[in-house]
Design an enzyme around this catalytic site. Structure first.
Site, mmCIF file in Angstrom:
data_model
loop_
_atom_site.group_PDB
_atom_site.id
_atom_site.type_symbol
_atom_site.label_atom_id
_atom_site.label_comp_id
_atom_site.label_asym_id
_atom_site.label_seq_id
_atom_site.Cartn_x
_atom_site.Cartn_y
_atom_site.Cartn_z
ATOM 1 C CE1 TYR A 1 -3.150 3.012 0.723
ATOM 2 C CE2 TYR A 1 -2.613 2.825 3.052
ATOM 3 C CZ TYR A 1 -3.245 3.480 2.023
ATOM 4 O OH TYR A 1 -3.991 4.602 2.282
ATOM 5 C CG ASN B 1 7.183 -11.828 0.862
ATOM 6 O OD1 ASN B 1 6.360 -10.917 0.767
ATOM 7 N ND2 ASN B 1 7.393 -12.484 1.998
ATOM 8 C CG ASP C 1 10.788 -13.798 2.624
ATOM 9 O OD1 ASP C 1 11.328 -13.086 3.500
ATOM 10 O OD2 ASP C 1 9.740 -14.434 2.802
ATOM 11 N N GLY D 1 7.187 -5.873 5.768
ATOM 12 C CA GLY D 1 6.920 -6.368 7.114
ATOM 13 C C GLY D 1 5.460 -6.744 7.243
ATOM 14 C CE LYS E 1 -1.187 -3.354 6.083
ATOM 15 N NZ LYS E 1 -1.668 -2.199 5.350
ATOM 16 C CB SER F 1 3.949 2.676 13.607
ATOM 17 O OG SER F 1 2.669 2.837 14.161
ATOM 18 C CE1 TYR G 1 3.398 -3.209 12.262
ATOM 19 C CE2 TYR G 1 2.188 -1.769 13.754
ATOM 20 C CZ TYR G 1 2.857 -1.968 12.571
ATOM 21 O OH TYR G 1 3.003 -0.928 11.682
ATOM 22 C CE LYS H 1 6.486 -1.263 11.654
ATOM 23 N NZ LYS H 1 7.197 -1.424 10.393
ATOM 24 C CG PHE I 1 0.494 10.207 13.549
ATOM 25 C CD1 PHE I 1 1.875 10.386 13.451
ATOM 26 C CD2 PHE I 1 -0.083 10.334 14.795
ATOM 27 C CE1 PHE I 1 2.657 10.709 14.562
ATOM 28 C CE2 PHE I 1 0.685 10.664 15.919
ATOM 29 C CZ PHE I 1 2.049 10.852 15.796
ATOM 30 C CG ASN J 1 -6.118 -0.475 10.164
ATOM 31 O OD1 ASN J 1 -5.413 -1.239 9.516
ATOM 32 N ND2 ASN J 1 -5.847 -0.152 11.409
ATOM 33 C CG ASP K 1 -8.873 1.208 19.955
ATOM 34 O OD1 ASP K 1 -7.830 0.788 19.410
ATOM 35 O OD2 ASP K 1 -9.987 1.239 19.380
HETATM 36 P P1 NAD Z 1 1.489 -3.626 3.108
HETATM 37 O O1 NAD Z 1 1.238 -4.954 3.738
HETATM 38 O O2 NAD Z 1 0.536 -3.138 2.097
HETATM 39 O O3 NAD Z 1 2.960 -3.614 2.464
HETATM 40 C C1 NAD Z 1 4.033 -4.372 2.983
HETATM 41 C C2 NAD Z 1 4.648 -5.148 1.823
HETATM 42 O O4 NAD Z 1 5.753 -5.902 2.324
HETATM 43 C C3 NAD Z 1 3.679 -6.143 1.178
HETATM 44 O O5 NAD Z 1 3.647 -5.935 -0.215
HETATM 45 C C4 NAD Z 1 4.241 -7.507 1.547
HETATM 46 O O6 NAD Z 1 4.014 -8.453 0.525
HETATM 47 C C5 NAD Z 1 5.713 -7.189 1.740
HETATM 48 N N1 NAD Z 1 6.429 -8.096 2.643
HETATM 49 C C6 NAD Z 1 6.051 -8.516 3.878
HETATM 50 N N2 NAD Z 1 6.994 -9.329 4.382
HETATM 51 C C7 NAD Z 1 7.983 -9.421 3.461
HETATM 52 C C8 NAD Z 1 9.221 -10.121 3.392
HETATM 53 N N3 NAD Z 1 9.630 -10.922 4.381
HETATM 54 N N4 NAD Z 1 9.981 -9.991 2.289
HETATM 55 C C9 NAD Z 1 9.580 -9.202 1.262
HETATM 56 N N5 NAD Z 1 8.420 -8.531 1.268
HETATM 57 C C10 NAD Z 1 7.636 -8.641 2.344
HETATM 58 O O7 NAD Z 1 1.645 -2.578 4.305
HETATM 59 P P2 NAD Z 1 1.700 -0.993 4.255
HETATM 60 O O8 NAD Z 1 0.442 -0.477 4.855
HETATM 61 O O9 NAD Z 1 2.118 -0.524 2.925
HETATM 62 O O10 NAD Z 1 2.856 -0.728 5.319
HETATM 63 C C11 NAD Z 1 4.205 -0.572 4.930
HETATM 64 C C12 NAD Z 1 5.070 -0.418 6.164
HETATM 65 O O11 NAD Z 1 4.601 0.707 6.914
HETATM 66 C C13 NAD Z 1 5.007 -1.607 7.114
HETATM 67 O O12 NAD Z 1 6.291 -1.800 7.665
HETATM 68 C C14 NAD Z 1 4.043 -1.159 8.186
HETATM 69 O O13 NAD Z 1 4.282 -1.787 9.420
HETATM 70 C C15 NAD Z 1 4.358 0.322 8.249
HETATM 71 N N6 NAD Z 1 3.242 1.108 8.782
HETATM 72 C C16 NAD Z 1 2.009 1.018 8.192
HETATM 73 C C17 NAD Z 1 0.940 1.732 8.703
HETATM 74 C C18 NAD Z 1 -0.420 1.614 8.088
HETATM 75 O O14 NAD Z 1 -1.391 2.022 8.726
HETATM 76 N N7 NAD Z 1 -0.581 1.119 6.864
HETATM 77 C C19 NAD Z 1 1.122 2.561 9.818
HETATM 78 C C20 NAD Z 1 2.396 2.661 10.396
HETATM 79 C C21 NAD Z 1 3.452 1.916 9.860
HETATM 80 C C1 UD1 Z 2 -4.010 1.135 14.165
HETATM 81 C C2 UD1 Z 2 -3.073 0.146 14.797
HETATM 82 C C3 UD1 Z 2 -1.773 0.850 15.185
HETATM 83 C C4 UD1 Z 2 -1.173 1.575 13.999
HETATM 84 C C5 UD1 Z 2 -2.205 2.565 13.482
HETATM 85 C C6 UD1 Z 2 -1.690 3.336 12.270
HETATM 86 C C7 UD1 Z 2 -4.663 -1.417 15.805
HETATM 87 C C8 UD1 Z 2 -5.220 -1.947 17.088
HETATM 88 N N1 UD1 Z 2 -3.737 -0.448 15.940
HETATM 89 O O1 UD1 Z 2 -4.451 1.931 15.215
HETATM 90 O O2 UD1 Z 2 -0.850 -0.059 15.694
HETATM 91 O O3 UD1 Z 2 -0.018 2.253 14.392
HETATM 92 O O4 UD1 Z 2 -3.396 1.841 13.112
HETATM 93 O O5 UD1 Z 2 -2.032 2.760 11.098
HETATM 94 O O6 UD1 Z 2 -4.971 -1.896 14.727
HETATM 95 N N2 UD1 Z 2 -12.524 2.020 14.679
HETATM 96 C C9 UD1 Z 2 -13.887 1.770 14.785
HETATM 97 N N3 UD1 Z 2 -14.397 0.721 14.068
HETATM 98 C C10 UD1 Z 2 -13.648 -0.062 13.246
HETATM 99 C C11 UD1 Z 2 -12.258 0.211 13.139
HETATM 100 C C12 UD1 Z 2 -11.727 1.247 13.883
HETATM 101 O O7 UD1 Z 2 -14.594 2.456 15.513
HETATM 102 O O8 UD1 Z 2 -14.165 -1.001 12.636
HETATM 103 C C13 UD1 Z 2 -11.961 3.165 15.420
HETATM 104 C C14 UD1 Z 2 -10.887 2.795 16.429
HETATM 105 O O9 UD1 Z 2 -11.432 2.493 17.675
HETATM 106 C C15 UD1 Z 2 -10.046 4.081 16.435
HETATM 107 C C16 UD1 Z 2 -10.173 4.612 14.999
HETATM 108 O O10 UD1 Z 2 -11.357 4.017 14.474
HETATM 109 O O11 UD1 Z 2 -10.592 5.025 17.311
HETATM 110 C C17 UD1 Z 2 -9.002 4.250 14.103
HETATM 111 O O12 UD1 Z 2 -8.774 2.848 14.166
HETATM 112 P P1 UD1 Z 2 -7.683 2.112 13.279
HETATM 113 O O13 UD1 Z 2 -7.884 2.460 11.852
HETATM 114 O O14 UD1 Z 2 -7.680 0.672 13.643
HETATM 115 O O15 UD1 Z 2 -6.305 2.821 13.702
HETATM 116 P P2 UD1 Z 2 -5.613 2.947 15.145
HETATM 117 O O16 UD1 Z 2 -6.525 2.562 16.233
HETATM 118 O O17 UD1 Z 2 -5.032 4.300 15.229
#
Ligand code: NAD
Ligand code: UD1
Length: 340
Positions: free
Chosen positions: A13, A34, A60, A84, A86, A126, A151, A155, A180, A201, A297
């Site tokens: 993503y 991967n 990988d 990674g 997530k 994160s 998770y 981080k 965020f 989420n 939460d």
């Molecule tokens: P995502 O799952 O869409 O992307 C992660 C990608 O890594 C995937 O395409 C997956 O196939 C690949 N991957 C996983 N393990 C692997 C491995 N061992 N070798 C090679 N590829 C591998 O997730 P995202 O939302 O794009 O998140 C990207 C990064 O940002 C992650 O590290 C996640 O923890 C971090 N992050 C995401 C959020 C969020 O809300 N999306 C918030 C804070 C931090």
């Molecule tokens: C999530 C992750 C957190 C990560 C952050 C950023 C969890 C428990 N935590 O937290 O580790 O750093 O995303 O991407 O997944 N909500 C609802 N109904 C739903 C889903 C969510 O009410 O079906 C509410 C939650 O209670 C929260 C808000 O929406 O108040 C956002 O939730 P979410 O998208 O899961 O993000 P975070 O809680 O911030």
């Protein structure tokens, strides 16, 4: 000469949006993924948007020899490390799987970087590393942890490992980006977030209610000390986030040592406010039910963005309405994900 950036997790993503912005900014990109949580079809989507098909390795990061081969075959100037797992809930039930991928995989990558003298790194951290913050907005110098799940701990450990690496190898330059809540999608509607199974989420869940895949949104708690009792978060457009990575890479090229920077907008929105913004974007009501709080939460979480502005020269541009419109466009153009 163009600089070349290795993007691990580049078909995911946030990775795919960052690859688009890297290409637009004039970088060569090499992707390692991967395909555990993404599809190869993303590559063609990136080509459609940018006119460039990025070089791709289905590798990988736990596979040392294969990763080494990627470094042998490409002259890399920097790495952006997204790869990674997530899913917070899953990390509680499968801690070893999460530590193996997020810690062992990362160690493998950092060792390979050292071996090939690639010293510039941007790491996906994160806001979860702050645990339950004592106050908002959250500054980078707030105390870290305790984290509430493997998770989040993975981080926090990565951040510490990278601090130690920078101490031992002064030529290293690392930017820890603490995201965020990334939401939204590229304006083209061609790339976006494809959740695996039932979304955890908020935004992907709302989008699936809007498209008719889920009956209603469960709002987790309405008795928090917030504007309307529901949880408040700092939602940030994924394209803004991607642009933050470009600034971070530029910063890494010009500095040594480690720097942690929040990427958020500095504004918090409640669950009900986001639901309403999405309803406006898709032109229909989003059904919801008020239910109990989700364990673990926190009430409110949003960033102090001063450091991002001062250190990286970056700030978010897109508002919540644009985030919801772009998210809805992606959802309606790709009801079954990215498959071709
Ligand atoms: P995502 O799952 O869409 O992307 C992660 C990608 O890594 C995937 O395409 C997956 O196939 C690949 N991957 C996983 N393990 C692997 C491995 N061992 N070798 C090679 N590829 C591998 O997730 P995202 O939302 O794009 O998140 C990207 C990064 O940002 C992650 O590290 C996640 O923890 C971090 N992050 C995401 C959020 C969020 O809300 N999306 C918030 C804070 C931090
Ligand atoms: C999530 C992750 C957190 C990560 C952050 C950023 C969890 C428990 N935590 O937290 O580790 O750093 O995303 O991407 O997944 N909500 C609802 N109904 C739903 C889903 C969510 O009410 O079906 C509410 C939650 O209670 C929260 C808000 O929406 O108040 C956002 O939730 P979410 O998208 O899961 O993000 P975070 O809680 O911030």
């Amino acid at each position: 000469m163009k600089k070349t950036i290795l993007v691990t997790g580049g078909t995911g993503y946030i990775g795919s949006h960052t690859v688009v912005e890297l290409i637009e900014a004039g970088y060569e990109v090499v992707i390692v993924d991967n395909l555990y949580n993404s599809s190869k079809a993303v590559l063609k989507r990136i080509e459609k948007i940018t006119g460039v098909l990025p070089k791709f390795y289905e590798v990988d990061i736990l596979d040392g020899p294969a990763l080494n081969q990627v470094f042998e075959e490409n002259h890399l100037d920097a790495v952006i490390h997204f790869a990674g797992y997530k899913a917070v809930g899953e990390s509680v039930s499968k801690p070893l799987t999460y530590y193996q991928n997020n810690i062992a995989g990362s160690l493998n990558l950092y060792e390979t970087m050292l071996k090939h003298q690639v010293y510039n790194l941007v790491f996906s951290s994160s806001a979860t590393v702050y645990g339950d913050p004592a106050s908002v907005p959250i500054c980078e110098d707030f105390p870290l942890g305790p984290t509430t799940n493997p998770y989040g701990t993975s981080k926090l450990y990565n951040e510490q490992i990278l601090r130690d690496v920078c101490k031992a190898y002064p030529e290293f330059s690392v930017v820890l980006l603490r995201y965020f809540n990334p939401i939204g999608a590229h304006q083209s509607g061609l790339i976006g977030e494809v959740p695996n199974g039932i979304p955890n989420n908020l935004l992907p869940y709302i989008a699936q209610v809007a498209i008719g895949k889920r009956e209603y949104l469960s709002v987790f708690g309405n008795d928090y000390d917030t504007v309307d009792g529901t949880g408040v978060r700092d939602y940030i457009h994924v394209v803004d986030l991607a642009l933050g990575h470009i600034k971070a890479i530029e910063y890494a090229f010009d500095h040594h040592g480690v720097e942690a920077v929040n990427l958020g907008t500095g504004h918090g929105y409640s669950v009900l406010q986001v639901k309403d913004a999405f309803a406006k974007a898709c032109g229909k009501e989003v059904a919801f039910k008020l239910v109990d709080r989700r364990p673990g939460d926190i009430a409110e979480c949003y960033a102090d963005t001063t450091k991002a502005k001062e250190v990286l020269g970056w700030s978010a541009q897109y508002d919540i309405d644009t985030m919801c419109q772009d998210s809805w466009r992606f959802q309606s153009m790709n009801p079954d994900g990215i498959n071709d």
